[in-house]
Design an enzyme around this catalytic site. Sequence first.
Site, mmCIF file in Angstrom:
data_model
loop_
_atom_site.group_PDB
_atom_site.id
_atom_site.type_symbol
_atom_site.label_atom_id
_atom_site.label_comp_id
_atom_site.label_asym_id
_atom_site.label_seq_id
_atom_site.Cartn_x
_atom_site.Cartn_y
_atom_site.Cartn_z
ATOM 1 N N TYR A 159 28.576 12.511 48.605
ATOM 2 C CA TYR A 159 29.046 12.444 47.112
ATOM 3 C C TYR A 159 30.512 12.182 47.336
ATOM 4 C CZ TYR A 159 28.566 13.135 42.081
ATOM 5 O OH TYR A 159 28.369 12.870 40.913
ATOM 6 N N LYS A 166 34.164 15.317 39.819
ATOM 7 C CA LYS A 166 33.249 16.043 38.865
ATOM 8 C C LYS A 166 33.849 17.454 38.936
ATOM 9 C CE LYS A 166 29.906 13.022 37.665
ATOM 10 N NZ LYS A 166 30.175 12.412 36.731
HETATM 11 P P1 NAD Z 1 24.743 4.333 34.789
HETATM 12 O O1 NAD Z 1 25.107 3.521 35.906
HETATM 13 O O2 NAD Z 1 23.590 4.112 34.037
HETATM 14 O O3 NAD Z 1 26.086 4.764 34.022
HETATM 15 C C1 NAD Z 1 27.305 4.882 34.512
HETATM 16 C C2 NAD Z 1 27.998 4.399 33.232
HETATM 17 O O4 NAD Z 1 29.575 4.339 33.543
HETATM 18 C C3 NAD Z 1 27.834 2.685 33.179
HETATM 19 O O5 NAD Z 1 27.619 2.594 31.810
HETATM 20 C C4 NAD Z 1 29.202 2.077 33.555
HETATM 21 O O6 NAD Z 1 29.451 0.927 32.472
HETATM 22 C C5 NAD Z 1 30.062 3.224 33.084
HETATM 23 N N1 NAD Z 1 31.662 2.848 33.649
HETATM 24 C C6 NAD Z 1 32.027 2.840 34.814
HETATM 25 N N2 NAD Z 1 32.997 2.610 35.182
HETATM 26 C C7 NAD Z 1 33.799 2.341 33.612
HETATM 27 C C8 NAD Z 1 34.934 2.119 33.352
HETATM 28 N N3 NAD Z 1 36.155 1.788 33.667
HETATM 29 N N4 NAD Z 1 34.887 2.322 31.504
HETATM 30 C C9 NAD Z 1 33.981 2.459 30.816
HETATM 31 N N5 NAD Z 1 32.937 2.664 31.342
HETATM 32 C C10 NAD Z 1 32.654 2.803 32.846
HETATM 33 O O7 NAD Z 1 24.622 5.625 35.713
HETATM 34 P P2 NAD Z 1 24.120 7.001 34.897
HETATM 35 O O8 NAD Z 1 23.249 7.701 36.443
HETATM 36 O O9 NAD Z 1 23.307 7.263 33.785
HETATM 37 O O10 NAD Z 1 25.436 7.749 34.877
HETATM 38 C C11 NAD Z 1 26.045 8.597 33.886
HETATM 39 C C12 NAD Z 1 26.563 9.751 34.264
HETATM 40 O O11 NAD Z 1 25.782 10.727 34.928
HETATM 41 C C13 NAD Z 1 27.682 9.735 35.126
HETATM 42 O O12 NAD Z 1 28.901 10.534 35.065
HETATM 43 C C14 NAD Z 1 27.117 10.321 36.469
HETATM 44 O O13 NAD Z 1 27.956 10.794 37.415
HETATM 45 C C15 NAD Z 1 26.163 11.371 36.032
HETATM 46 N N6 NAD Z 1 25.092 11.951 36.582
HETATM 47 C C16 NAD Z 1 24.292 10.936 37.114
HETATM 48 C C17 NAD Z 1 23.194 11.433 38.056
HETATM 49 C C18 NAD Z 1 22.162 10.605 38.673
HETATM 50 O O14 NAD Z 1 21.595 11.135 39.506
HETATM 51 N N7 NAD Z 1 22.076 9.231 38.011
HETATM 52 C C19 NAD Z 1 23.248 12.984 38.405
HETATM 53 C C20 NAD Z 1 24.390 13.492 37.610
HETATM 54 C C21 NAD Z 1 25.122 13.371 36.966
#
Ligand code: NAD
Length: 259
Positions: A159, A166
């Site tokens: 990570y 984070k």
């Molecule tokens: P996802 O890929 O669907 O979403 C990530 C989003 O970030 C995308 O829509 C992307 O376009 C956007 N992004 C990246 N760079 C950007 C920029 N410069 N400007 C604007 N937007 C930008 O994946 P997700 O898993 O739904 O992620 C959403 C959040 O959840 C993130 O913060 C991720 O760290 C967090 N998260 C995810 C998980 C998991 O296991 N999927 C677990 C804990 C936390």
Amino acid sequence: MAGRFEGKQALVLGVANKRSIAWAIARRLADEGAQVAFTYQGERIEKNVRDLAETVSSPLVTECDVRSDDDVARVFSEVAEAFGGGLDVLVHSVAFAAAEDLEGRFTDTPRDRFWLAVDISAYSLVACARAAEPLMEARGGGSIVTMTYLGGERAVPHYNVMGVAKATLDASVRYLAWDLGSKNIRVNAISAGPVRTLAARSIAGFTTMEELFEQRAPLHRQIDAEDCAAAGAYLLSEDARNVSGTTLYVDAGYHAMGM
Ligand code: NAD
């Protein structure tokens, strides 16, 4: 019973496709009565986001790269115009780190990519909260939710720099909660267990993470985006009117374990 978001206006950042956690939260808000505006990053995903937004009759879909102050300023002025000068709900579900930094050693992260991850994944919350503040103040208050992960509190192999981002995000939630609380604006985070999304696929060893998670989590099961949507709707609603500056773990209890 009327939906918890009847008459509420929301902006959701971070939908890439139908698997995005942001989309699950947005759909839940719309199901419970909210009007939901969306941003997307880059032409590559524009059509996905426009198609999804149409299914919830969104009044606004606009581009936003959160690295750009100009983009953030334009988006919030478009939101003010679409929503008559107000905003009740902001969902920040955005993160990025270079793929090569999610596989090797954290120690080897170069300076520029360290700041890139922190800029997109943490500073963007501060920039968006600041831009949302006057719109929420105009509505007598508001609620902001961001997405975080346990890798900001403990070292999770692979990570890496995203964990550092984070940790910055988590601290930002607390400081924003303090600053904005006097305006009745609440700021909270959801710490989710692994969910198979576009962003998750760039983490090396994600399948191993899922396997270990299921073995070690007290509930011995995976979580999904709908679980995040339920938690998000709670934190964003009046049900959580006295909850701010906190992290709600949606991880089948995993964070409580020592091994
Ligand atoms: P996802 O890929 O669907 O979403 C990530 C989003 O970030 C995308 O829509 C992307 O376009 C956007 N992004 C990246 N760079 C950007 C920029 N410069 N400007 C604007 N937007 C930008 O994946 P997700 O898993 O739904 O992620 C959403 C959040 O959840 C993130 O913060 C991720 O760290 C967090 N998260 C995810 C998980 C998991 O296991 N999927 C677990 C804990 C936390």
